[in-house]
Every structure is written in C-alpha cells, then in structure tokens.
Design an enzyme around this catalytic site. Structure first.
Site, mmCIF file in Angstrom:
data_model
loop_
_atom_site.group_PDB
_atom_site.id
_atom_site.type_symbol
_atom_site.label_atom_id
_atom_site.label_comp_id
_atom_site.label_asym_id
_atom_site.label_seq_id
_atom_site.Cartn_x
_atom_site.Cartn_y
_atom_site.Cartn_z
ATOM 1 N N PRO A 2 -1.169 -7.323 8.909
ATOM 2 C CA PRO A 2 -1.420 -5.952 8.435
ATOM 3 C C PRO A 2 -0.999 -5.770 6.975
ATOM 4 O O PRO A 2 0.126 -6.090 6.606
ATOM 5 C CB PRO A 2 -0.551 -5.091 9.352
ATOM 6 C CG PRO A 2 -0.174 -5.962 10.501
ATOM 7 C CD PRO A 2 -0.191 -7.372 9.991
ATOM 8 N N GLU A 3 -1.936 -5.306 6.155
ATOM 9 C CA GLU A 3 -1.613 -4.904 4.786
ATOM 10 C C GLU A 3 -1.771 -3.376 4.735
ATOM 11 O O GLU A 3 -1.925 -2.739 5.769
ATOM 12 C CB GLU A 3 -2.532 -5.631 3.788
ATOM 13 C CG GLU A 3 -2.414 -7.158 3.921
ATOM 14 C CD GLU A 3 -3.167 -7.937 2.846
ATOM 15 O OE1 GLU A 3 -3.250 -7.450 1.716
ATOM 16 O OE2 GLU A 3 -3.686 -9.021 3.156
ATOM 17 N N LYS A 59 3.606 -1.127 3.508
ATOM 18 C CA LYS A 59 3.395 -1.550 4.892
ATOM 19 C C LYS A 59 4.422 -0.947 5.845
ATOM 20 O O LYS A 59 4.455 -1.303 7.013
ATOM 21 C CB LYS A 59 3.467 -3.077 4.977
ATOM 22 C CG LYS A 59 2.554 -3.801 3.975
ATOM 23 C CD LYS A 59 2.760 -5.307 4.067
ATOM 24 C CE LYS A 59 2.267 -6.007 2.810
ATOM 25 N NZ LYS A 59 2.559 -7.442 2.817
ATOM 26 N N ARG A 133 3.472 -11.366 18.533
ATOM 27 C CA ARG A 133 4.313 -12.338 17.823
ATOM 28 C C ARG A 133 5.752 -11.860 17.639
ATOM 29 O O ARG A 133 6.590 -12.594 17.153
ATOM 30 C CB ARG A 133 3.675 -12.682 16.476
ATOM 31 C CG ARG A 133 2.348 -13.420 16.658
ATOM 32 C CD ARG A 133 1.673 -13.723 15.348
ATOM 33 N NE ARG A 133 2.426 -14.654 14.535
ATOM 34 C CZ ARG A 133 2.061 -15.050 13.315
ATOM 35 N NH1 ARG A 133 0.932 -14.580 12.789
ATOM 36 N NH2 ARG A 133 2.779 -15.894 12.631
ATOM 37 N N ARG A 261 1.928 -18.691 -1.979
ATOM 38 C CA ARG A 261 0.915 -18.262 -1.008
ATOM 39 C C ARG A 261 -0.420 -18.920 -1.275
ATOM 40 O O ARG A 261 -0.803 -19.186 -2.424
ATOM 41 C CB ARG A 261 0.734 -16.728 -1.078
ATOM 42 C CG ARG A 261 2.002 -15.947 -0.833
ATOM 43 C CD ARG A 261 2.541 -16.116 0.584
ATOM 44 N NE ARG A 261 1.594 -15.618 1.580
ATOM 45 C CZ ARG A 261 1.490 -14.341 1.947
ATOM 46 N NH1 ARG A 261 2.270 -13.442 1.411
ATOM 47 N NH2 ARG A 261 0.620 -13.974 2.853
#
Ligand SMILES: [Zn+2]
Length: 280
Positions: A2-3, A59, A133, A261
């Site tokens: 999720p961003e 977020k 998760r 990243r």
C-alpha cells in the site's frame, strides 16, 4: 504494497462506513500488530466510544474517537496497513466492503485468523485490519510528527525545499517518509519517469525547473492513482519488467538498484545526466 493511493481508499472506507458506530468490543489479542500495547489495553481504551473522523498522512491513518461521558475526546487510534493490509468494514446487515492493498491475483479466501485487529460494533457489524503478512500496526496516539508533509498536500515551495536539500539520490529522497510521506517504490518510479528525471541523480543537481517538473508529476500521478485505485495503475508500471519498453518513446527500460530499491527507468529519456549536458 500500500502506498498513498491504497491507504486513501482505506481511509475513505472508514470515513464513509465506520464512523458513529458504537464500539461494543475490541479484539486486540495480536500483541505483535498491537505492540507496545498489552492484550486488553486497546479494548479498555476504545469500548463504548465511536470513531468520529478518519485522517491520513502518507501511509499512516489515524481515527479520532468520542468521549465516554465528559466533554473530552477519546484516544487517537493509529492504523498502518504495513506491506499488504486491508481494512474490512462489515455493515449491520452483513454487507462487506474493503479498502487498502488490492487483493493479488493469487488471492486466497479470507481467513478469520488474518484479521489482526477488530472493532466489534454494537449494531452487529465490525471493522477489521485484514493483514495476512502481519506487518500492519495498530497503536493508540501514534507519533504523526515523525512524518514529513503528505505527498498529496505538500506545497510547491515546501516540495522544492525538501527535494533539493543535500546530495542523496532523488529516488531515495522521494521514498524518505520523514521528508515526504506517502510515496513508495511504484509511485517513485512513475513520478521520475513522468518528469524524465534519472532516479540516481543527486538532489544537489536538481535545478528549480527540475523540482517543479517533479512536483507537477507528483500531483498528476497521485490524482490518477487515487482515482484508479492504486499505484499499480501508473502508465509505466507495466513496463517495469525485463524486455519492457518505454510507453512514451519506445526505448528499452533498464533496471538497477537506487536507494536500496528495485528501480526501472527509460534508457533514453532518463539517461544519467552528464555535467556538460546540464551546463547547456
Ligand atoms: Zn522513454
């Protein structure tokens, strides 16, 4: 993951369907997701109250809660979706709505054990953090001040200042939540591609026109992603793969690691800037 756009869908869901419903019970037994609170602490703090507003910076979400008897408001309930969390709201009649990380193509049926935190409403419905998760977080009175300005609300002047200070790679700066809150890996690649800025460019080399081009790209990328339901809907996202070509100029997309990243960029339009080129 999720961003900002995914978290905004979750915030709107809570704002639309979760407010004003009396909390009759709380399942806060997951001590990892609810750390540092001990089991029963969130239940004691929230039972009998209602959620009165749903906010977001980057977020991170947080909800205001009502007072019990006196005029004082209750504690603030912080909610972070982590790497794959979703908010599930069940209406009094059993109707279910979800917001947050989109279910993957390999999505399995929801298991009750993956509901890591639940508000049980007096009307028979509930609000849960569904998080297979288990990397989400529920916290009373979270520290919002550690975050930079929200990427969707930052002013052009503030953005110019935060994006150019220091010497770090521009992609790493976009991902630094303490400087700018809400941009994750996909949004960062999309913004840099829209603005035609090489991701490894030291921010000290960004000129004012570069910073302003990045700001315009950030605004339009966020507006589009919120409207379409997530960062995965960006124009360059499908080209982030071996053999992918730039949707704008047709040249090959290249891959590397920037700011730790996985990063994709257009080999032609985002080729690293040479000092001579930038003097022109
Ligand atoms: Zn291109």
């Amino acid at each position: 993951m999720p961003e900002l756009p995914e978290v905004e869908t979750a915030r709107r869901l809570i704002a639309d369907l979760g407010l004003g419903r009396r909390i009759a019970d709380v399942d806060d037994a997951d001590t990892f997701v609810c750390r540092p609170h001990s089991p029963g602490e969130l239940r004691a703090a929230l039972t009998g109250r209602t959620l009165t507003a749903a906010h977001r910076r980057g977020k991170t979400m947080w909800c205001d809660t009502s007072g019990l008897d006196g005029p004082d408001d209750g504690p603030t309930l912080g909610i972070h979706l982590g790497m794959s969390g979703r908010i599930v709201v069940v209406a009094a009649d059993g109707w279910v709505a979800e917001g947050g990380d989109p279910p993957g193509r390999d999505a399995q049926p929801r298991k009750a054990v993956w509901d890591r935190f639940t508000l049980e409403f007096a009307d028979g419905g509930r609000l849960s953090l569904f998080d297979k998760r288990r990397l989400g977080r529920i916290q009373l009175n979270p520290d919002i001040d550690a975050l930079g300005p929200d990427a969707g609300a930052v002013t052009q002047a503030d953005f110019r200042a935060l994006i150019t200070a220091g010497t770090i790679a521009v992609k790493a700066r976009l991902l630094d939540q303490s400087k700018l809150a809400g941009v994750g890996n996909l949004l960062a690649d999309e913004v840099l591609w829209q603005a035609k800025v090489p991701p490894a460019t030291p921010v000290s080399r960004l000129q004012r026109k570069d910073a302003d081009r990045l700001y315009r790209a950030l605004r339009s990328v966020l507006a589009s992603a919120v409207a379409k339901g997530g960062a995965h809907t960006g124009d360059v996202i499908a080209a982030r793969r071996p053999g992918g070509t730039c949707p704008r100029c047709g040249h090959e997309m290249v891959h590397g690691t920037v700011g730790g990243r996985s990063t994709w960029w257009c080999s032609r339009e985002q080729a690293p800037w040479s000092p001579i080129e930038r003097l022109a």
